[in-house]
Design a protein around this motif. Structure first.
Motif, mmCIF file in Angstrom:
data_model
loop_
_atom_site.group_PDB
_atom_site.id
_atom_site.type_symbol
_atom_site.label_atom_id
_atom_site.label_comp_id
_atom_site.label_asym_id
_atom_site.label_seq_id
_atom_site.Cartn_x
_atom_site.Cartn_y
_atom_site.Cartn_z
ATOM 1 N N SER A 57 -3.315 7.905 -0.948
ATOM 2 C CA SER A 57 -1.988 7.605 -0.225
ATOM 3 C C SER A 57 -1.807 8.694 0.554
ATOM 4 O O SER A 57 -0.870 8.633 1.461
ATOM 5 N N VAL A 58 -2.355 9.938 0.758
ATOM 6 C CA VAL A 58 -2.151 11.022 1.554
ATOM 7 C C VAL A 58 -2.189 10.845 3.049
ATOM 8 O O VAL A 58 -1.460 11.067 4.008
ATOM 9 N N GLY A 59 -3.357 10.049 3.433
ATOM 10 C CA GLY A 59 -3.438 9.819 4.852
ATOM 11 C C GLY A 59 -2.450 8.865 5.203
ATOM 12 O O GLY A 59 -1.907 9.183 6.450
ATOM 13 N N TRP A 60 -2.076 7.921 4.822
ATOM 14 C CA TRP A 60 -1.115 7.218 5.468
ATOM 15 C C TRP A 60 0.277 7.644 5.441
ATOM 16 O O TRP A 60 1.145 7.852 6.362
ATOM 17 N N LEU A 61 0.639 8.559 4.473
ATOM 18 C CA LEU A 61 1.758 9.165 4.095
ATOM 19 C C LEU A 61 2.113 10.211 5.226
ATOM 20 O O LEU A 61 3.086 10.357 5.972
ATOM 21 N N ASN B 156 2.220 -8.458 2.590
ATOM 22 C CA ASN B 156 2.151 -9.244 3.542
ATOM 23 C C ASN B 156 0.558 -9.324 4.135
ATOM 24 O O ASN B 156 0.418 -9.885 4.933
ATOM 25 N N GLY B 157 -0.291 -8.918 3.399
ATOM 26 C CA GLY B 157 -1.707 -8.752 3.704
ATOM 27 C C GLY B 157 -2.148 -7.773 4.710
ATOM 28 O O GLY B 157 -3.078 -7.466 4.859
ATOM 29 N N ALA B 158 -0.952 -7.274 5.399
ATOM 30 C CA ALA B 158 -1.369 -6.243 6.523
ATOM 31 C C ALA B 158 -0.007 -5.434 6.731
ATOM 32 O O ALA B 158 1.003 -6.385 6.752
ATOM 33 N N SER B 159 -0.188 -4.527 7.512
ATOM 34 C CA SER B 159 1.079 -3.857 7.985
ATOM 35 C C SER B 159 1.364 -4.551 9.240
ATOM 36 O O SER B 159 0.731 -5.179 9.903
ATOM 37 N N SER B 160 2.674 -4.243 9.720
ATOM 38 C CA SER B 160 3.208 -4.659 11.285
ATOM 39 C C SER B 160 3.353 -3.543 11.834
ATOM 40 O O SER B 160 3.988 -2.386 11.189
ATOM 41 N N ALA B 161 3.337 -3.483 13.236
ATOM 42 C CA ALA B 161 3.558 -2.433 13.895
ATOM 43 C C ALA B 161 5.030 -2.490 14.654
ATOM 44 O O ALA B 161 5.418 -1.432 15.393
ATOM 45 N N VAL B 185 15.178 -0.855 1.035
ATOM 46 C CA VAL B 185 13.815 -1.472 1.061
ATOM 47 C C VAL B 185 12.872 -0.548 1.215
ATOM 48 O O VAL B 185 13.127 0.589 1.933
ATOM 49 N N ARG B 186 11.734 -0.519 0.421
ATOM 50 C CA ARG B 186 10.841 0.446 0.330
ATOM 51 C C ARG B 186 9.505 -0.391 0.730
ATOM 52 O O ARG B 186 9.225 -1.453 0.635
ATOM 53 N N HIS B 187 8.597 0.373 1.289
ATOM 54 C CA HIS B 187 7.340 -0.058 1.520
ATOM 55 C C HIS B 187 6.126 0.994 1.069
ATOM 56 O O HIS B 187 6.407 2.078 1.026
ATOM 57 N N SER B 188 4.861 0.282 1.105
ATOM 58 C CA SER B 188 3.779 0.953 0.691
ATOM 59 C C SER B 188 2.440 0.559 1.558
ATOM 60 O O SER B 188 2.398 -0.742 1.675
ATOM 61 N N ALA B 189 1.654 1.353 1.936
ATOM 62 C CA ALA B 189 0.311 0.845 2.510
ATOM 63 C C ALA B 189 -0.851 0.606 1.249
ATOM 64 O O ALA B 189 -1.653 -0.277 1.778
ATOM 65 N N ASP B 190 -0.660 1.125 0.167
ATOM 66 C CA ASP B 190 -1.673 0.651 -0.753
ATOM 67 C C ASP B 190 -0.990 0.302 -2.254
ATOM 68 O O ASP B 190 -1.723 0.189 -3.227
ATOM 69 N N ASP B 191 0.320 -0.106 -2.515
ATOM 70 C CA ASP B 191 0.927 -0.343 -3.700
ATOM 71 C C ASP B 191 0.803 0.608 -4.472
ATOM 72 O O ASP B 191 1.085 0.276 -5.855
ATOM 73 N N VAL B 192 0.565 1.908 -4.393
ATOM 74 C CA VAL B 192 0.607 2.825 -5.117
ATOM 75 C C VAL B 192 1.727 3.868 -4.966
ATOM 76 O O VAL B 192 2.587 3.955 -5.768
ATOM 77 N N ARG B 220 2.399 -2.879 4.236
ATOM 78 C CA ARG B 220 2.047 -4.288 4.001
ATOM 79 C C ARG B 220 2.876 -4.619 2.694
ATOM 80 O O ARG B 220 3.072 -5.752 2.476
ATOM 81 N N HIS B 221 3.069 -3.648 1.682
ATOM 82 C CA HIS B 221 3.738 -3.920 0.452
ATOM 83 C C HIS B 221 5.399 -3.646 0.763
ATOM 84 O O HIS B 221 5.528 -2.359 0.976
ATOM 85 N N LEU B 222 6.377 -4.573 0.102
ATOM 86 C CA LEU B 222 7.460 -4.369 0.252
ATOM 87 C C LEU B 222 8.361 -4.553 -1.191
ATOM 88 O O LEU B 222 7.950 -5.502 -1.871
#
Lengths: 85, 246
Positions: A57-61, B156-161, B185-192, B220-222
């Motif tokens: 997760s570090v990269g995107w954070l 969402n399958g992908a992030s949006s800009a 509302v919280r978000h994540s790029a990796d669901d981790v 992508r994840h909310l």
């Protein structure tokens, strides 16, 4: 000799991630795990310095300004964590 | 996607007032303003988009003068722009909803006729955005001191800009001694690892509704979260949260 883990300062109000590395690995592998099966959730708040953010997760954070690497002041000067051998 | 009917309407909220139980009709429309561009000598007309979109919102149903019901919600014609949320597709996480940045009420009509329940109708112009989003917390009560919908995070399958807007509406609130309740509302790029994306103004009383605009990347994840601040017991917050990507 084991190098210290990199440390990061939290720049957003709150970050959360599963504390269990095995859960993180399963999520990283694409498994969908309900919240109540993710075990303990680690919470870090703005300003806190952490060393256990999931590596993946570090990269995107960092890219999104949610965390920043913490620099350490040593007798030799200022260096980033991980610079030391 | 599927065809939907009246039973699928999940919520109809104006300024935090839940009008679903008193409503029998709902008309929402979004209009692209066109200008005729037909020049002299043309046999057929032409049109072009003028760059302006316009939304309208009309609701009708039963007159109800109980506390927190339709008459209280609609009688004041205050002129204040109120946040609106409507779901045509059910009150379920992951389903679509429509967010209205500002509903300015232009009309409230009460209708009385022999042998029938009183009726009430309202009309509104939309100030600002009329946008499409996804439900992150279905309208319902939460009594735990804190929690979230991570178990049902929306992918969402992908992030949006292009940023977007989070919508929050609290239709009922019992603090039970707590100071307030915070919604996010919280978000994540990796669901981790999840980070805050949008934070509503802390809520101390219902009804309340807010639109929180955000810029930049939306991962992508909310999911939505809540937390009571302070200490107390017997707390309950009934709310809906969603997000509209820009």
């Amino acid at each position: 000799m084991t190098a210290d883990r990199a440390r990061y300062r939290v720049l957003t109000d709150e970050l959360n991630w599963p504390a269990d590395a095995a859960i993180v690995a399963r999520l990283r592998a694409g498994e969908s795990i309900p919240m109540d099966e993710r075990g303990e959730i680690r919470t870090a708040r703005r300003g806190e310095v952490v060393s256990d953010v999931p590596a993946g997760s570090v990269g995107w954070l960092v890219d999104q300004g949610r965390i920043e690497p913490v620099t350490a002041v040593t007798r030799k000067g200022v260096m980033r964590d991980g610079d030391a051998g | 996607m599927a065809t939907r009917g009246s039973a699928d309407v999940g919520f109809l909220i104006i300024g935090g007032y839940d009008l679903l139980g008193d409503s029998t009709t709902l008309d929402t429309a979004i209009e692209q303003v066109l200008e005729e561009t037909t020049p002299l000598g043309a046999a057929w007309p032409t049109h072009a988009q003028a760059g302006l979109k316009r939304g309208t919102f009309a609701q009708g149903g039963f007159y109800n003068d109980a506390t927190g019901k339709s008459n209280e919600a609609l009688v004041s014609l205050s002129g204040t722009a109120r946040v609106g949320l409507v779901s045509h597709a059910g009150n379920t996480i992951g389903r679509n909803f429509q967010g209205f940045a500002g509903l300015v009420q232009s009309k409230y009509q009460r209708q009385v006729s022999l042998g029938a329940l009183h009726k009430g109708q309202s009309e509104h112009a939309v100030t600002g955005q009329f946008e499409e989003g996804v439900i992150l917390h279905a309208l319902g009560a939460e009594t735990a001191a804190s929690g979230n919908t991570d178990a049902s995070s929306v992918d969402n399958g992908a992030s949006s800009a292009n940023g977007g807007a989070a919508y929050f509406a609290v239709t009922d609130l019992t603090l039970g001694g707590y100071t307030n309740v915070a919604l996010k509302v919280r978000h994540s790029a990796d669901d981790v690892t999840y980070a805050d994306l949008a934070t509503a103004t802390v809520v101390t009383a219902a009804p309340a509704a807010e639109r929180v605009a955000v810029n930049g990347t939306v991962n992508r994840h909310l999911y939505a979260s809540w937390a009571y601040n302070g200490a107390g017991s017997g707390q309950s917050v009934t709310f809906v949260a969603g997000f509209c990507r820009g």
